[in-house]
Motif scaffolding. Structure first.
Motif, PDB file in Angstrom:
ATOM      1  N   THR A   1       0.823  -1.208   0.000  1.00 36.36           N
ATOM      2  CA  THR A   1       0.000   0.000   0.000  1.00 36.36           C
ATOM      3  C   THR A   1       0.854   1.253   0.000  1.00 36.36           C
ATOM      4  O   THR A   1       1.833   1.350   0.751  1.00 36.36           O
ATOM      5  CB  THR A   1      -0.930   0.003   1.236  1.00 36.36           C
ATOM      6  N   CYS A   2       0.492   2.203  -0.857  1.00 38.22           N
ATOM      7  CA  CYS A   2       1.124   3.524  -0.884  1.00 38.22           C
ATOM      8  C   CYS A   2       0.135   4.564  -0.357  1.00 38.22           C
ATOM      9  O   CYS A   2      -1.072   4.374  -0.407  1.00 38.22           O
ATOM     10  CB  CYS A   2       1.540   3.896  -2.303  1.00 38.22           C
ATOM     11  N   PHE A   3       0.670   5.682   0.104  1.00 38.53           N
ATOM     12  CA  PHE A   3      -0.157   6.746   0.662  1.00 38.53           C
ATOM     13  C   PHE A   3       0.069   8.038  -0.115  1.00 38.53           C
ATOM     14  O   PHE A   3       1.161   8.309  -0.614  1.00 38.53           O
ATOM     15  CB  PHE A   3       0.191   6.981   2.136  1.00 38.53           C
ATOM     16  N   VAL A   4      -0.989   8.832  -0.202  1.00 38.13           N
ATOM     17  CA  VAL A   4      -0.882  10.183  -0.750  1.00 38.13           C
ATOM     18  C   VAL A   4      -1.851  11.062   0.033  1.00 38.13           C
ATOM     19  O   VAL A   4      -2.941  10.608   0.408  1.00 38.13           O
ATOM     20  CB  VAL A   4      -1.190  10.216  -2.273  1.00 38.13           C
ATOM     21  N   GLY A   5      -1.448  12.287   0.330  1.00 42.56           N
ATOM     22  CA  GLY A   5      -2.255  13.148   1.184  1.00 42.56           C
ATOM     23  C   GLY A   5      -2.715  14.427   0.512  1.00 42.56           C
ATOM     24  O   GLY A   5      -1.972  15.045  -0.257  1.00 42.56           O
ATOM     25  N   ILE A   6      -3.960  14.809   0.807  1.00 45.47           N
ATOM     26  CA  ILE A   6      -4.525  16.093   0.377  1.00 45.47           C
ATOM     27  C   ILE A   6      -4.826  16.885   1.639  1.00 45.47           C
ATOM     28  O   ILE A   6      -5.520  16.393   2.533  1.00 45.47           O
ATOM     29  CB  ILE A   6      -5.820  15.890  -0.436  1.00 45.47           C
ATOM     30  N   HIS A   7      -4.308  18.084   1.737  1.00 43.70           N
ATOM     31  CA  HIS A   7      -4.522  18.853   2.962  1.00 43.70           C
ATOM     32  C   HIS A   7      -5.677  19.829   2.789  1.00 43.70           C
ATOM     33  O   HIS A   7      -5.770  20.552   1.797  1.00 43.70           O
ATOM     34  CB  HIS A   7      -3.241  19.577   3.400  1.00 43.70           C
ATOM     35  N   THR A   8      -6.570  19.808   3.770  1.00 41.11           N
ATOM     36  CA  THR A   8      -7.699  20.743   3.781  1.00 41.11           C
ATOM     37  C   THR A   8      -7.515  21.768   4.904  1.00 41.11           C
ATOM     38  O   THR A   8      -8.471  22.419   5.317  1.00 41.11           O
ATOM     39  CB  THR A   8      -9.029  19.990   3.962  1.00 41.11           C
ATOM     40  N   GLY A   9      -6.295  21.874   5.389  1.00 45.02           N
ATOM     41  CA  GLY A   9      -5.959  22.866   6.407  1.00 45.02           C
ATOM     42  C   GLY A   9      -4.627  23.482   6.041  1.00 45.02           C
ATOM     43  O   GLY A   9      -4.410  23.902   4.902  1.00 45.02           O
ATOM     44  N   HIS A  10      -3.723  23.505   7.013  1.00 43.64           N
ATOM     45  CA  HIS A  10      -2.384  24.024   6.734  1.00 43.64           C
ATOM     46  C   HIS A  10      -1.561  22.983   5.967  1.00 43.64           C
ATOM     47  O   HIS A  10      -1.805  21.797   6.060  1.00 43.64           O
ATOM     48  CB  HIS A  10      -1.679  24.388   8.043  1.00 43.64           C
ATOM     49  N   LEU A  11      -0.590  23.481   5.231  1.00 43.93           N
ATOM     50  CA  LEU A  11       0.301  22.601   4.486  1.00 43.93           C
ATOM     51  C   LEU A  11       0.990  21.644   5.436  1.00 43.93           C
ATOM     52  O   LEU A  11       1.498  22.033   6.477  1.00 43.93           O
ATOM     53  CB  LEU A  11       1.355  23.426   3.734  1.00 43.93           C
ATOM     54  N   GLY A  12       0.966  20.365   5.099  1.00 41.42           N
ATOM     55  CA  GLY A  12       1.583  19.375   5.955  1.00 41.42           C
ATOM     56  C   GLY A  12       2.810  18.766   5.314  1.00 41.42           C
ATOM     57  O   GLY A  12       3.139  19.043   4.154  1.00 41.42           O
TER      58      GLY A  12
END
Length: 266
Positions: free
Chosen positions: A62-73
């Motif tokens: 499994t790979c992960f990818v993130g979308i931020h809906t707040g501050h840049l992470g």
């Protein structure tokens, strides 16, 4: 390809989760929360940490990818307005896999022969619920020091920008297979003495903490916390497993550090 989408749970994140799921299904991908090839986290770094722990048993698949809906992470590096572009990338583009080291934490107890093993993406912390933490620290099987103070933080390179940084630890590039031991308010006087500086340990170097005072210990592994009075030892080392991120475009780590802590300037 099988995918799943996790959300922080607010209205904006939930709406994005719904849109991403329907768009990827329109492109012929299959939603599969049990055995996903890719996990899309919508929220922030905390949301991705929770997703990581939900799938820590299939890190090779499994790979992960993130979308931020707040501050840049540091883990969630796509913005909501880029969702359409990300969906097309996932559906059409072979992605690069970037692997970062993890921390293995093994806890042993006085009242049991069983051990508890955890993986940390950010860090493990050791404190007490009453008074100071007093523990012997062994490195590579050799006594190093007896620590007295508020606690200890053992972080991964990718977690070095989190609690570790707030404690005065160094920022490490996440590709370095290492871990960092950072003190929390150590007691140093004529009687007690610790190194006083963060220690960066390479792969295959084990750090063993042996608590000496009979108090309730609080151990955290990322966002998870446990309290126990019968802890015999806490062993930390660089894990054999890695976390895998799906990278569709360059996002240099030091640029991310600059944007998070310094800004672009005037």
């Amino acid at each position: 390809m099988h995918f799943t989408v996790t959300s922080r749970g607010d209205d904006v994140s939930d709406a994005l989760k719904k849109d991403i799921t329907s768009s990827l299904e329109e492109h012929g991908l299959t939603e599969d929360a049990d055995q996903p090839d890719i996990v899309i986290s919508v929220g922030g770094d905390g949301t991705l940490l929770e997703a990581f722990h939900s799938y820590h048993g299939r890190l090779d698949d499994t790979c992960f990818v993130g979308i931020h809906t707040g501050h840049l992470g540091f883990y969630a590096d796509w913005q909501p307005e880029e969702v359409e572009k990300l969906v097309i990338h996932i559906a059409k583009t072979p992605f690069q896999v970037v692997e970062y080291p993890l921390l293995e934490v093994v806890v042993r107890h006085y009242d049991s022969d069983d051990t508890d093993r955890y993986l940390a993406l950010n860090e493990c912390t050791v404190k007490t619920l009453e008074g100071s933490l007093v523990c012997d620290i062994d490195i590579k099987g050799e006594p190093f020091e007896t620590f007295r103070g508020d606690g200890l933080c053992i972080s991964t390179p990718s977690g070095s920008t989190a609690y570790n940084k707030a404690l005065g630890g160094g920022i490490l590039h996440p590709s370095l297979p290492s871990m960092q031991l950072t003190e929390m308010a150590s007691i140093n006087n004529r009687v007690y003495r610790t190194i006083g500086s963060p220690l960066i340990l390479p792969q295959h170097h084990t750090c063993l903490l042996n608590p000496l005072n009979d108090v309730e210990m609080q151990i955290t592994v990322d966002h998870m916390s446990m309290v126990d009075r019968s802890i015999k030892s806490i062993q930390c080392r660089v894990a054999e497993e890695n976390v895998r991120f799906a990278r569709f475009r360059p996002f240099p780590f030091w640029k991310r550090v600059k944007e998070s802590f310094i800004g672009e300037g005037e």
